[in-house]
Design an enzyme around this catalytic site. Sequence first.
Site, short mmCIF file in Angstrom:
data_model
loop_
_atom_site.label_atom_id
_atom_site.label_comp_id
_atom_site.label_asym_id
_atom_site.label_seq_id
_atom_site.Cartn_x
_atom_site.Cartn_y
_atom_site.Cartn_z
N ARG A 55 0.98 -1.20 -0.07
CA ARG A 55 0.20 -0.03 -0.09
C ARG A 55 0.98 1.24 -0.16
NH1 ARG A 55 -5.40 -1.20 3.34
NH2 ARG A 55 -5.67 -3.40 2.46
N ASP A 159 -16.54 7.68 8.77
CA ASP A 159 -15.49 6.90 8.77
C ASP A 159 -14.55 7.79 8.75
OD1 ASP A 159 -15.50 3.84 7.22
OD2 ASP A 159 -13.55 5.24 7.24
C1 LIG Z 1 -13.85 -3.46 6.48
S1 LIG Z 1 -14.65 -1.76 6.32
C2 LIG Z 1 -16.00 -2.25 7.15
C3 LIG Z 1 -17.35 -1.34 6.34
C4 LIG Z 1 -18.79 -1.87 6.61
N1 LIG Z 1 -19.12 -1.30 8.14
C5 LIG Z 1 -19.40 -3.12 6.48
O1 LIG Z 1 -19.25 -3.77 7.58
O2 LIG Z 1 -19.32 -3.63 5.50
C6 LIG Z 1 -13.84 -1.34 7.88
C7 LIG Z 1 -14.12 0.43 7.83
O3 LIG Z 1 -13.69 1.10 9.05
C8 LIG Z 1 -12.90 2.23 8.93
N2 LIG Z 1 -11.85 2.57 10.07
C9 LIG Z 1 -11.02 2.04 10.41
N3 LIG Z 1 -10.44 2.57 11.59
C10 LIG Z 1 -11.35 3.45 12.16
C11 LIG Z 1 -11.47 4.37 12.98
N4 LIG Z 1 -10.39 4.66 13.88
N5 LIG Z 1 -12.50 5.23 13.09
C12 LIG Z 1 -13.51 5.23 12.22
N6 LIG Z 1 -13.30 4.57 11.07
C13 LIG Z 1 -12.48 3.44 10.98
C14 LIG Z 1 -12.17 1.99 7.61
O4 LIG Z 1 -11.95 3.18 7.07
C15 LIG Z 1 -13.17 1.34 6.85
O5 LIG Z 1 -13.71 2.00 5.82
#
Ligand SMILES: C[S@@+](CC[C@H](N)C(=O)[O-])C[C@H]1O[C@@H](n2cnc3c(N)ncnc32)[C@H](O)[C@@H]1O
Length: 289
Positions: A55, A159
Amino acid sequence: MSAPKKTSDIVSALNDFEDIKLTDKMFGKFAEHMYTLAGVDLPLTPKNHALIRNRIVKLLRRHSLKSYEEYWAMIERGGAELTSEFISALTTNMTSFYRESNHFDFLTGALPELSKKFGSDIRLWCCAASTGQEPYTIAMTACEALGDQYKKARLLATDIDLQVLKKASIGTYEEREMQGLPPAQRSKYFEKVKAQGEEFWRAKDQIHNMIRFAPFNLMTPKYEFQHQFHVIFCRNVLIYFDEATTKKVIDNLTACLAPGGYLVLGHSESGNVKHTHLKPLSRAVYQKI
Ligand SMILES: C[S@@+](CC[C@H](N)C(=O)[O-])C[C@H]1O[C@@H](n2cnc3c(N)ncnc32)[C@H](O)[C@@H]1O
């Protein structure tokens, strides 16, 4: 490095990037930075080493840098845009419409009951919304469950990753991103649009206008909202956190949930949830008591 002109030069320039070594020391610096910024825990394993390397090498290319050390020096000098780009590179944003679909069956049953109990305003929060498929699925579910009362449901979608959040707020998807959305829902809540000769699907105003998009970091020490939420979706993000961070996040989410309201986690994330005010109801669904 001078600008490559022929295809063979370009291929060899890309190979140059692939050859740049990510030492364990530099891996540690990037992993620690990500942990501090976003709570994402990346212990030194071959998989995480490859993830960080693959990445961040893209960012080396973007900034025409020759080493991870140079990139780290740039990151250390700071700046909101670079930080945001770094976070965006290291988050995993996989999502889809109706993912873990039993949660939307649950919501279909819960919304009319919440509407009766809490009256005019049902507040929902989707706190790791990624590119938006999850909050739009929640909005469609609310429309189906509440009928002409759907405007009672108001959804906040947040997010940490500003790039995915921007895409979510635009609400436009390529065909391959529409996976999981049944045909009836697709034609009822999305419309085809054309841009630069390509076709996309765009969320119609009915669901788009139900959602407010905003950045929010779950590492925020204390969550402060004007009103408590009746439903919180926090799915498939806790898996990236360690136990202590998960506990803090669950405590904070529970504090901003109204008594009687629901917390919905990802299917694989309920193992560590122990909170005196959370009663398990069904798979990864909790009610605040
Ligand atoms: C795998 S995706 C899950 C998306 C959705 N909730 C689903 O279940 O399909 C994880 C998301 O968590 C967000 N994320 C990671 N760390 C975070 C944080 N500290 N605060 C807010 N969002 C976060 C990432 O940017 C990403 O978009």
